[in-house]
Design a protein around this motif. Structure first.
Motif, PDB file in Angstrom:
ATOM      1  N   GLU A   1      15.169 -65.711   9.761  1.00  0.00           N
ATOM      2  CA  GLU A   1      14.511 -64.844   8.771  1.00  0.00           C
ATOM      3  C   GLU A   1      13.163 -64.397   9.319  1.00  0.00           C
ATOM      4  OE1 GLU A   1      14.538 -66.022   4.734  1.00  0.00           O
ATOM      5  OE2 GLU A   1      16.336 -67.250   4.917  1.00  0.00           O
ATOM      6  N   LEU A   2      13.037 -63.107   9.600  1.00  0.00           N
ATOM      7  CA  LEU A   2      11.815 -62.582  10.215  1.00  0.00           C
ATOM      8  C   LEU A   2      11.028 -61.723   9.226  1.00  0.00           C
ATOM      9  CD1 LEU A   2      13.086 -61.480  13.756  1.00  0.00           C
ATOM     10  CD2 LEU A   2      11.964 -63.621  13.086  1.00  0.00           C
ATOM     11  N   GLY A   3       9.740 -62.011   9.114  1.00  0.00           N
ATOM     12  CA  GLY A   3       8.881 -61.211   8.239  1.00  0.00           C
ATOM     13  C   GLY A   3       8.534 -59.887   8.890  1.00  0.00           C
ATOM     14  N   LEU A   4       8.783 -58.810   8.175  1.00  0.00           N
ATOM     15  CA  LEU A   4       8.302 -57.485   8.584  1.00  0.00           C
ATOM     16  C   LEU A   4       7.297 -57.001   7.534  1.00  0.00           C
ATOM     17  CD1 LEU A   4       8.338 -54.811  10.187  1.00  0.00           C
ATOM     18  CD2 LEU A   4      10.208 -54.066   8.706  1.00  0.00           C
ATOM     19  N   GLN A   5       7.739 -56.949   6.307  1.00  0.00           N
ATOM     20  CA  GLN A   5       6.976 -56.523   5.112  1.00  0.00           C
ATOM     21  C   GLN A   5       6.875 -55.015   5.018  1.00  0.00           C
ATOM     22  OE1 GLN A   5       7.396 -59.132   4.014  1.00  0.00           O
ATOM     23  NE2 GLN A   5       6.694 -60.797   5.295  1.00  0.00           N
ATOM     24  N   SER A   6       6.492 -54.333   6.094  1.00  0.00           N
ATOM     25  CA  SER A   6       6.420 -52.874   6.073  1.00  0.00           C
ATOM     26  C   SER A   6       6.673 -52.369   7.481  1.00  0.00           C
ATOM     27  CB  SER A   6       5.021 -52.427   5.630  1.00  0.00           C
ATOM     28  OG  SER A   6       4.839 -51.040   5.930  1.00  0.00           O
ATOM     29  N   ALA A   7       7.291 -51.178   7.572  1.00  0.00           N
ATOM     30  CA  ALA A   7       7.521 -50.590   8.897  1.00  0.00           C
ATOM     31  C   ALA A   7       6.320 -49.777   9.373  1.00  0.00           C
ATOM     32  CB  ALA A   7       8.762 -49.702   8.855  1.00  0.00           C
ATOM     33  N   HIS A   8       5.224 -49.772   8.585  1.00  0.00           N
ATOM     34  CA  HIS A   8       4.064 -48.934   8.918  1.00  0.00           C
ATOM     35  C   HIS A   8       2.941 -49.779   9.515  1.00  0.00           C
ATOM     36  CE1 HIS A   8       6.089 -45.727   6.807  1.00  0.00           C
ATOM     37  NE2 HIS A   8       6.355 -46.616   5.865  1.00  0.00           N
ATOM     38  N   ASP A   9       2.553 -49.443  10.719  1.00  0.00           N
ATOM     39  CA  ASP A   9       1.516 -50.246  11.387  1.00  0.00           C
ATOM     40  C   ASP A   9       0.180 -50.212  10.639  1.00  0.00           C
ATOM     41  OD1 ASP A   9       3.277 -51.078  13.303  1.00  0.00           O
ATOM     42  OD2 ASP A   9       2.670 -49.597  14.807  1.00  0.00           O
TER      43      ASP A   9
ATOM     44  N   THR B   1      -0.204 -50.226   7.480  1.00  0.00           N
ATOM     45  CA  THR B   1      -0.093 -51.226   6.409  1.00  0.00           C
ATOM     46  C   THR B   1      -0.177 -52.627   6.992  1.00  0.00           C
ATOM     47  OG1 THR B   1       1.342 -49.731   5.184  1.00  0.00           O
ATOM     48  CG2 THR B   1       1.338 -52.036   4.482  1.00  0.00           C
ATOM     49  N   LEU B   2       0.501 -52.841   8.115  1.00  0.00           N
ATOM     50  CA  LEU B   2       0.490 -54.178   8.728  1.00  0.00           C
ATOM     51  C   LEU B   2      -0.933 -54.571   9.121  1.00  0.00           C
ATOM     52  CD1 LEU B   2       3.783 -54.033  10.853  1.00  0.00           C
ATOM     53  CD2 LEU B   2       3.441 -54.975   8.572  1.00  0.00           C
ATOM     54  N   ARG B   3      -1.723 -53.586   9.557  1.00  0.00           N
ATOM     55  CA  ARG B   3      -3.144 -53.884   9.861  1.00  0.00           C
ATOM     56  C   ARG B   3      -3.885 -54.213   8.567  1.00  0.00           C
ATOM     57  NH1 ARG B   3      -2.355 -49.783  13.693  1.00  0.00           N
ATOM     58  NH2 ARG B   3      -3.058 -48.166  12.259  1.00  0.00           N
ATOM     59  N   LEU B   4      -3.635 -53.426   7.549  1.00  0.00           N
ATOM     60  CA  LEU B   4      -4.339 -53.607   6.271  1.00  0.00           C
ATOM     61  C   LEU B   4      -4.059 -54.982   5.656  1.00  0.00           C
ATOM     62  CD1 LEU B   4      -6.008 -51.952   4.136  1.00  0.00           C
ATOM     63  CD2 LEU B   4      -3.827 -51.361   3.092  1.00  0.00           C
ATOM     64  N   ILE B   5      -2.834 -55.453   5.804  1.00  0.00           N
ATOM     65  CA  ILE B   5      -2.495 -56.756   5.197  1.00  0.00           C
ATOM     66  C   ILE B   5      -2.691 -57.898   6.193  1.00  0.00           C
ATOM     67  CG2 ILE B   5      -0.915 -55.720   3.518  1.00  0.00           C
ATOM     68  CD1 ILE B   5       1.443 -56.776   5.197  1.00  0.00           C
ATOM     69  N   ASN B   6      -3.235 -57.576   7.366  1.00  0.00           N
ATOM     70  CA  ASN B   6      -3.566 -58.597   8.361  1.00  0.00           C
ATOM     71  C   ASN B   6      -2.347 -59.391   8.834  1.00  0.00           C
ATOM     72  OD1 ASN B   6      -5.513 -59.907   9.980  1.00  0.00           O
ATOM     73  ND2 ASN B   6      -5.562 -61.662   8.585  1.00  0.00           N
ATOM     74  N   ARG B   7      -1.272 -58.674   9.164  1.00  0.00           N
ATOM     75  CA  ARG B   7      -0.068 -59.365   9.634  1.00  0.00           C
ATOM     76  C   ARG B   7      -0.221 -59.913  11.045  1.00  0.00           C
ATOM     77  NH1 ARG B   7       4.023 -61.845   7.451  1.00  0.00           N
ATOM     78  NH2 ARG B   7       5.314 -61.397   9.263  1.00  0.00           N
ATOM     79  N   GLY B   8      -0.982 -59.206  11.877  1.00  0.00           N
ATOM     80  CA  GLY B   8      -1.164 -59.713  13.244  1.00  0.00           C
ATOM     81  C   GLY B   8      -0.037 -59.348  14.187  1.00  0.00           C
TER      82      GLY B   8
END
Ligand code: SF4
Length: 317
Positions: A149-157, A159-166
């Motif tokens: 099970e891999l976390g993506l959350q959003s396909a938009h970089d 957004t990934l920066r905004l939510i601090n996915r790393g």
């Protein structure tokens, strides 16, 4: 795979497990006491915007319970509650491939030592997968079901920066392809209602998933948990959660774009009532699921109806 229609609007996890095992199979949620590179400083600090100090998990490891103890308790509880005889060990909390391979082997082996456990489900990040970890997971596939099970959350970089996915979306896509090529069944985790995303953004994430060799998807609503950076934004009036109606409409739109063979493992989240700040409507899970079924019927639609016939997932047998 069932034939999908407005009356059987999506390929549910229960349907999939019954077809595969001929009976009900229950997941037992485990906390292996690991951590996450997005919390310990290797990738980032502070974690994802919505994550609390339990790493989306049960906190059982902090209470001193090892995997065998957690499984024994889960087996006793769920066997009685659901009359189930088969179980999947779900390593949920934090990043469950973020440890030396020998440690991981020991943890997974503890779970598979229970004869009732027919499979492993390993929740982790796409940047925590070495070839050695993939080899270890593949070694279990001859005798057990193995889901990664891999976390993506959003396909938009952005957004990934905004939510601090790393990590970015390309990292996720590469990890999915590599794991699928290694013979693993991969699931994506996605969140609807992330800050500064609109309907088109979320549906672009569905189209992104549809093009990858994924076996399944878990959809979550973004909810606000006390003690998270998101809670601070919410309290300052800088984040508003989705309404129930918005969420239901988005889930239907999202599923229309996914391939019919992609198993839908989850359609909403399960927050702890004491930890939840907002939206409170998500605690009425049965009502949300019922509303979703009614929406599929009202709209006369189902999973895959707007799928553009993109590449089918490249899954192992
Ligand atoms: S990757 Fe998971 S455990 Fe790590 S910070 Fe994000 S939500 Fe928390």
């Amino acid at each position: 795979m069932p034939s999908l229609s407005p009356h059987t609007p999506f390929y549910s996890l229960n349907a999939h497990l019954r077809a595969r095992f001929g009976e009900r199979v229950q997941k037992i949620t485990l906390d292996a006491g690991l951590t996450c590179p997005n919390r310990d400083g290797r990738v980032g600090r502070g974690g994802c915007l919505y994550c609390n100090s339990r790493g989306s998990g049960t906190g059982a490891a902090a209470q001193g319970l090892d995997i065998s103890q957690q499984l024994a308790a889960g087996l006793a509880n769920l066997a009685k509650r659901y009359q189930a005889r088969k179980f999947i060990a779900y390593f949920q909390s934090f990043s469950n491939t973020y440890a030396p391979v020998a440690t991981l082997r020991q943890l997974y082996d503890q779970a598979l030592a229970f004869p009732q456990v027919v499979g492993l489900s390993i929740g982790t990040r796409p940047d925590c997968l070495s070839p050695q970890v993939l080899d270890l997971l593949r070694s279990y596939t001859a005798s057990h079901l193995v889901w990664l099970e891999l976390g993506l959350q959003s396909a938009h970089d952005r957004t990934l920066r905004l939510i601090n996915r790393g990590h970015d979306a390309a990292c996720f896509a590469a990890a999915v392809r590599e794991a699928a090529a290694a013979g693993l069944e991969v699931l994506a985790h996605v969140i609807l209602g992330l800050p500064e995303e609109d309907r088109d953004d979320m549906l672009a994430t569905a189209a992104f998933l549809a093009d990858l060799p994924l076996a399944g998807v878990k959809l979550h609503l973004l909810y606000v948990i006390r003690g998270t950076p998101l809670a601070a934004l919410y309290e300052q009036g800088r984040y508003s959660p989705l309404s129930r109606q918005q969420y239901v409409d988005l889930v239907v739109d999202f599923l229309e774009l996914l391939p019919p063979a992609m198993v839908i493992h989850r359609l909403t989240g399960d927050p702890h009532p004491q930890e939840l700040l907002a939206p409170r409507w998500c605690l009425a899970k049965a009502a949300v699921l019922q509303e979703l079924r009614e929406a599929f019927l009202r709209r006369q639609t189902y999973q895959g109806r707007r799928w553009q016939g993109r590449r089918q997932p490249e899954l192992s047998a």
